[in-house]
Design an enzyme around this catalytic site. Structure first.
Site, PDB file in Angstrom:
ATOM      1  N   ILE A 205       0.832  -1.173   0.000  1.00 31.09           N
ATOM      2  CA  ILE A 205       0.000   0.000   0.000  1.00 31.09           C
ATOM      3  C   ILE A 205       0.872   1.230   0.000  1.00 31.09           C
ATOM      4  O   ILE A 205       1.753   1.345   0.830  1.00 31.09           O
ATOM      5  CB  ILE A 205      -0.887  -0.046   1.239  1.00 31.09           C
ATOM      6  CG1 ILE A 205      -1.705  -1.313   1.134  1.00 31.09           C
ATOM      7  CG2 ILE A 205      -1.750   1.157   1.339  1.00 31.09           C
ATOM      8  CD1 ILE A 205      -2.547  -1.614   2.302  1.00 31.09           C
ATOM      9  N   THR A 206       0.654   2.118  -0.923  1.00 36.83           N
ATOM     10  CA  THR A 206       1.496   3.312  -1.028  1.00 36.83           C
ATOM     11  C   THR A 206       1.756   3.578  -2.498  1.00 36.83           C
ATOM     12  O   THR A 206       1.468   2.745  -3.349  1.00 36.83           O
ATOM     13  CB  THR A 206       2.874   3.041  -0.357  1.00 36.83           C
ATOM     14  OG1 THR A 206       2.837   3.366   0.992  1.00 36.83           O
ATOM     15  CG2 THR A 206       4.004   3.811  -0.970  1.00 36.83           C
ATOM     16  N   THR A 207       2.307   4.766  -2.775  1.00 36.32           N
ATOM     17  CA  THR A 207       2.917   4.981  -4.082  1.00 36.32           C
ATOM     18  C   THR A 207       4.249   5.623  -3.854  1.00 36.32           C
ATOM     19  O   THR A 207       4.327   6.644  -3.155  1.00 36.32           O
ATOM     20  CB  THR A 207       2.071   5.941  -4.939  1.00 36.32           C
ATOM     21  OG1 THR A 207       0.736   5.506  -4.923  1.00 36.32           O
ATOM     22  CG2 THR A 207       2.595   5.988  -6.347  1.00 36.32           C
TER      23      THR A 207
ATOM     24  N   LYS B 208       7.307   9.114   3.868  1.00 35.93           N
ATOM     25  CA  LYS B 208       7.837   7.792   3.569  1.00 35.93           C
ATOM     26  C   LYS B 208       9.209   7.855   2.934  1.00 35.93           C
ATOM     27  O   LYS B 208       9.716   6.838   2.451  1.00 35.93           O
ATOM     28  CB  LYS B 208       6.874   7.050   2.638  1.00 35.93           C
ATOM     29  CG  LYS B 208       5.521   6.875   3.282  1.00 35.93           C
ATOM     30  CD  LYS B 208       4.527   6.248   2.364  1.00 35.93           C
ATOM     31  CE  LYS B 208       3.154   6.323   3.006  1.00 35.93           C
ATOM     32  NZ  LYS B 208       2.102   5.842   2.149  1.00 35.93           N
TER      33      LYS B 208
END
Lengths: 202, 231
Positions: free
Chosen positions: A3-5, A36
């Site tokens: 989950i994330t980009t 992040k």
């Protein structure tokens, strides 16, 4: 997929890293402003994706190992060294860990470099995307990436990619964090939601 | 990033018997990329041409753009058998309806017929369909009927396993009120990007432009695909 980009791009003389800021536990967003992009050394950063705990722990361990290493050699470490340290941990514990870190930075010998360490491999690439949101922008980055972009072009490219991914991926959102690393050092930037570029929305 | 969820399967040396290849046991699927765009005066539709059974490519020149009526087509993705069966049923139903009406059917009617079948049998079927065409009342229209049987009209729609990779490209490159040539360019560019990244999409690109004057079909072969400058 995680989950994330996250995305990292090389340009002549440095790299640009970008990420979204959403941390979720199931459906709840537990942190909507998480950065992040983690520092490994003055001019080496890594982008975190996957399990938050795993990724942060790997980054902290490598930060420590790099500090020791750079004191031993008496100069700034190479980006390849940082990436190898991340890769060693990712590969040795690949059954227990579920995190993917993209390592990018600048060193004197190779200039700007981006390394991918997914599942314990080590590969240098001109640009890399990761996280669940990356699936939606593979087409976009394949089409829009040109070799030899300038620093400003890279920053715009990264911001556009993150915005597109955030608008399609439920697990990415919040604000966009950008880090630009070159010979002079690392520059962090945060772009708020309402300042992000907008695209056609049906 | 989520709290780690671990789903671990026991370690196996190989998951299928080495004696028989996996394509003897896997269902035929049009793991696919399909796309449809409205423009002033019609629609442009496109699809790749790969049909797979497991890892074997059963047909590398499939035609996934199926005519339902003179100016209405559907783009098929999902199980090849399911989509062919549904398309045959809707072709029959629409043909009958058009004779009763004594005029060309509406695209919305065709889309609703697809929706009716896909929703009623949603537990048994695996079909993602895009219905696109031209009619006198509303001009070019694109309706998407994804897995599950929803129906929604969209100016531009993508579907199939390869579609995830081109959402970003589509969002950034689609503008309302494009010309037919721009739409053809957009569709062929998007499809070639998806075919590059998705293992279940590939082969040639089949395009069709539907308008009041009829249907123009086109094939773009592998060596003529639009190129992008990736490493």
């Amino acid at each position: 997929k995680s989950i994330t980009t996250i995305i990292a791009v090389e340009f002549n003389g440095g790299v640009v890293l970008g990420s979204d800021s959403r941390v979720s536990a199931g459906e709840t967003v537990v942190n909507r402003v998480m950065n992040k992009l983690s520092l490994l050394h003055d001019k080496i950063y890594c982008a975190l994706s996957g399990s938050a705990a795993d990724a942060q722990t790997i980054a902290e361990m490598v930060n420590y190992q790099l500090d020791v290493h750079s004191i031993e050699i008496g100069e700034d470490p190479q980006v390849r060294s940082a990436a190898t340290l991340v890769k060693n941990i990712s590969y040795k514990y690949k059954e227990e860990l579920s995190a993917h870190l993209i390592v990018a930075g600048w060193d004197r010998r190779g200039g700007g470099q981006v390394f991918v360490t997914l599942n314990g491999l080590l590969s240098r690439q001109p640009f890399a995307v990761g996280g669940s949101g990356s699936s939606y922008v593979y087409g976009f980055v394949d089409a829009e990436y040109q070799k030899g972009m300038s620093k400003e072009d890279c920053q715009q490219f990264v911001v556009n990619t993150i915005s597109l991914a955030m608008s399609r991926d439920g697990s990415s959102g919040g604000v966009a964090y950008l880090v630009t690393i070159d010979e002079k050092g690392a520059e962090e930037k945060c772009i708020l939601g309402n300042e992000l570029p907008t695209f056609y929305d049906q | 990033m989520a709290a780690a969820t671990a789903t671990r399967f026991c370690q196996q040396l190989s998951s299928v018997s080495d004696m028989s290849p996996d394509w003897t046991t896997k269902e035929v699927s049009t793991g696919t990329t399909i796309m449809a765009v409205e423009y002033e005066g019609g629609v442009v539709i496109g699809a790749d041409s790969r049909t797979t059974t497991g890892a074997y490519i059963a047909n590398r020149v499939t035609d996934k753009l199926t005519p339902i009526h003179d100016r209405i087509f559907c783009c098929r993705s999902g199980s090849a058998a399911d989509t062919q069966a549904i398309a045959d049923i809707v072709t029959y139903q629409l043909g009958f309806h058009s004779i009763e009406l004594d005029e060309a059917p509406l695209v919305q009617t065709a889309a609703n017929l697809f929706k009716a079948s896909c929703y009623r049998y949603r537990e048994e079927l695996m079909a993602g369909i895009i219905v696109a065409g031209w009619d006198k009342r509303r001009g070019g229209q694109v309706y998407t009927v994804p897995v599950g049987g929803m129906l929604v009209r969209q100016p531009v729609s993508v579907g199939g396993s390869g579609s995830t990779y081109i959402y970003g490209f589509m969002d950034s490159n689609y503008k309302p009120n494009m010309t037919k040539e721009q739409c053809l360019h957009l569709v062929s560019g998007a499809l070639s990007l998806a075919m590059e990244r998705d293992g279940s999409s590939g082969g040639v690109i089949r395009l069709a432009a539907i308008s009041e004057s009829g249907v123009e079909r086109q094939v773009i072969l592998g060596n003529q695909l639009p190129k992008w400058s990736t490493a």
